[in-house]
Design a protein around this motif. Structure first.
Motif, mmCIF file in Angstrom:
data_model
loop_
_atom_site.group_PDB
_atom_site.id
_atom_site.type_symbol
_atom_site.label_atom_id
_atom_site.label_comp_id
_atom_site.label_asym_id
_atom_site.label_seq_id
_atom_site.Cartn_x
_atom_site.Cartn_y
_atom_site.Cartn_z
ATOM 1 N N MET A 92 28.410 68.863 70.194
ATOM 2 C CA MET A 92 28.650 67.430 70.339
ATOM 3 C C MET A 92 28.860 66.810 68.959
ATOM 4 S SD MET A 92 26.289 64.529 72.261
ATOM 5 C CE MET A 92 26.249 65.407 73.816
ATOM 6 N N ASN A 135 28.813 61.036 68.780
ATOM 7 C CA ASN A 135 28.248 61.086 70.126
ATOM 8 C C ASN A 135 26.738 61.286 70.087
ATOM 9 O OD1 ASN A 135 31.227 62.633 70.757
ATOM 10 N ND2 ASN A 135 30.648 60.892 72.012
ATOM 11 N N GLU A 175 24.841 58.331 71.919
ATOM 12 C CA GLU A 175 24.615 58.632 73.322
ATOM 13 C C GLU A 175 23.237 59.176 73.652
ATOM 14 O OE1 GLU A 175 27.949 59.879 75.654
ATOM 15 O OE2 GLU A 175 29.163 60.128 73.852
ATOM 16 N N LYS A 234 23.188 57.666 82.330
ATOM 17 C CA LYS A 234 24.255 57.997 81.379
ATOM 18 C C LYS A 234 23.831 59.066 80.370
ATOM 19 C CE LYS A 234 26.542 53.478 81.601
ATOM 20 N NZ LYS A 234 27.002 52.313 80.813
ATOM 21 N N ARG A 235 22.690 59.683 80.620
ATOM 22 C CA ARG A 235 22.196 60.678 79.669
ATOM 23 C C ARG A 235 23.117 61.898 79.623
ATOM 24 N NH1 ARG A 235 16.555 63.951 78.841
ATOM 25 N NH2 ARG A 235 15.930 62.896 76.932
ATOM 26 N N LYS A 236 23.363 62.387 78.416
ATOM 27 C CA LYS A 236 24.194 63.561 78.216
ATOM 28 C C LYS A 236 23.311 64.787 77.978
ATOM 29 C CE LYS A 236 27.826 61.084 78.692
ATOM 30 N NZ LYS A 236 28.824 60.852 77.635
ATOM 31 N N PHE A 268 18.354 63.906 74.963
ATOM 32 C CA PHE A 268 19.383 64.644 75.693
ATOM 33 C C PHE A 268 18.760 65.628 76.680
ATOM 34 C CE2 PHE A 268 21.052 63.409 71.589
ATOM 35 C CZ PHE A 268 22.285 62.853 71.912
ATOM 36 N N SER A 284 30.943 66.053 75.427
ATOM 37 C CA SER A 284 29.844 65.105 75.589
ATOM 38 C C SER A 284 29.727 64.847 77.089
ATOM 39 C CB SER A 284 30.136 63.808 74.821
ATOM 40 O OG SER A 284 29.098 62.870 75.010
ATOM 41 N N LEU A 285 28.922 65.684 77.758
ATOM 42 C CA LEU A 285 28.903 65.727 79.217
ATOM 43 C C LEU A 285 27.498 65.549 79.771
ATOM 44 C CD1 LEU A 285 31.157 68.904 79.638
ATOM 45 C CD2 LEU A 285 31.885 66.518 79.893
ATOM 46 N N SER A 286 27.421 65.164 81.031
ATOM 47 C CA SER A 286 26.144 65.111 81.731
ATOM 48 C C SER A 286 25.627 66.525 81.961
ATOM 49 C CB SER A 286 26.320 64.422 83.086
ATOM 50 O OG SER A 286 27.115 65.236 83.950
ATOM 51 N N TYR A 287 24.376 66.631 82.366
ATOM 52 C CA TYR A 287 23.797 67.954 82.645
ATOM 53 C C TYR A 287 24.633 68.704 83.671
ATOM 54 C CZ TYR A 287 20.721 71.547 84.514
ATOM 55 O OH TYR A 287 20.213 72.741 84.941
#
Length: 227
Positions: A133, A137, A141, A149-151, A175, A199-202
């Motif tokens: 990441m 980000n 984030e 919205k947690r990554k 995160f 930069s993605l969600s779980y």
């Protein structure tokens, strides 16, 4: 499981400053070193990450429970391997031609960068994290647990207890974590892979990793391991 209270960062560049800020926000005691004398970076540290302690490498390592070399990959051998003996180390480094130069001068072709970092720091425990990441980000984030919205970040290494410890650290830094227990899997997040820059969600990160072997990049890696 050890309790991390003190974080040491070797490198006062953009990534080092961002990680220092996240660690301070999470309540850790933070020490950070730069490439020059302490007095050269002290003002920068006090301005950008007030509360962090500027120190020489030796002092950072001696007074930290976890070490993060936040430096170009081509410079990791500038750190004496003995300095990090017995330490838990997060490898967030990537090969990047613009800063590292010719790949073959930095890395052997027959293994991943994290394997080579672990081989050099043979008396340390290496866990791969924070590398896929971008620093913007990471800075913007970080979110508390449960935030929609947690990554997520990928965390991997050969030592199960160390990986779990780093995963908990990543959690406190803001995160979620997708966890593997094989340091070779760090290649899934290196430049050129589908995850680099992600930069993605779980869920989304896990989906990409679960389908990694089906990608052209994954197939090339699998083929190279057979040769």
């Amino acid at each position: 499981m050890m309790t991390i209270k003190r974080v040491g960062i070797l490198g006062a560049g953009k990534v080092g400053i961002v990680l220092a800020g996240l660690a301070l926000d999470a309540g850790y005691e933070v020490r950070i070193s730069g490439s020059g004398a302490v007095d050269k970076i002290d003002l920068t540290i006090r301005t950008l990450v007030p509360g962090a302690i500027a120190a020489e490498n030796n002092e950072v390592v001696a007074n930290s429970d976890i070490i993060i070399p936040a430096i170009p990959l081509s410079r990791y051998k500038n750190i004496a391997a003995a300095l990090l003996k017995g330490k838990l180390v997060i490898d967030e480094m990537n090969y990047w031609w613009e800063t590292d130069g010719i790949r073959e001068e930095v890395l052997a072709p027959d293994s991943t960068s994290s394997e080579q970092v672990q081989a050099y720091f043979k008396d340390s425990t290496i866990v791969k994290a924070f590398n896929h990441m971008g620093y913007h980000n990471l800075q913007e984030e970080a979110r508390p647990q449960g935030d929609a919205k947690r990554k997520a970040l990928f965390v991997t290494g050969d030592d199960h207890a160390a990986v779990d410890e780093v995963a908990h650290f990543v959690d406190t830094m803001g995160f979620d974590q997708v966890i593997h227990y094989d340091i070779k899997d760090g290649i899934m997040t290196e430049p050129g892979s589908p995850l680099f820059g992600a930069s993605l969600s779980y869920k989304d990160l896990k989906d990409v990793i679960d389908h990694f072997d089906q990608t052209e990049f994954g197939q090339k890696i699998a083929a190279s391991k057979l040769n």
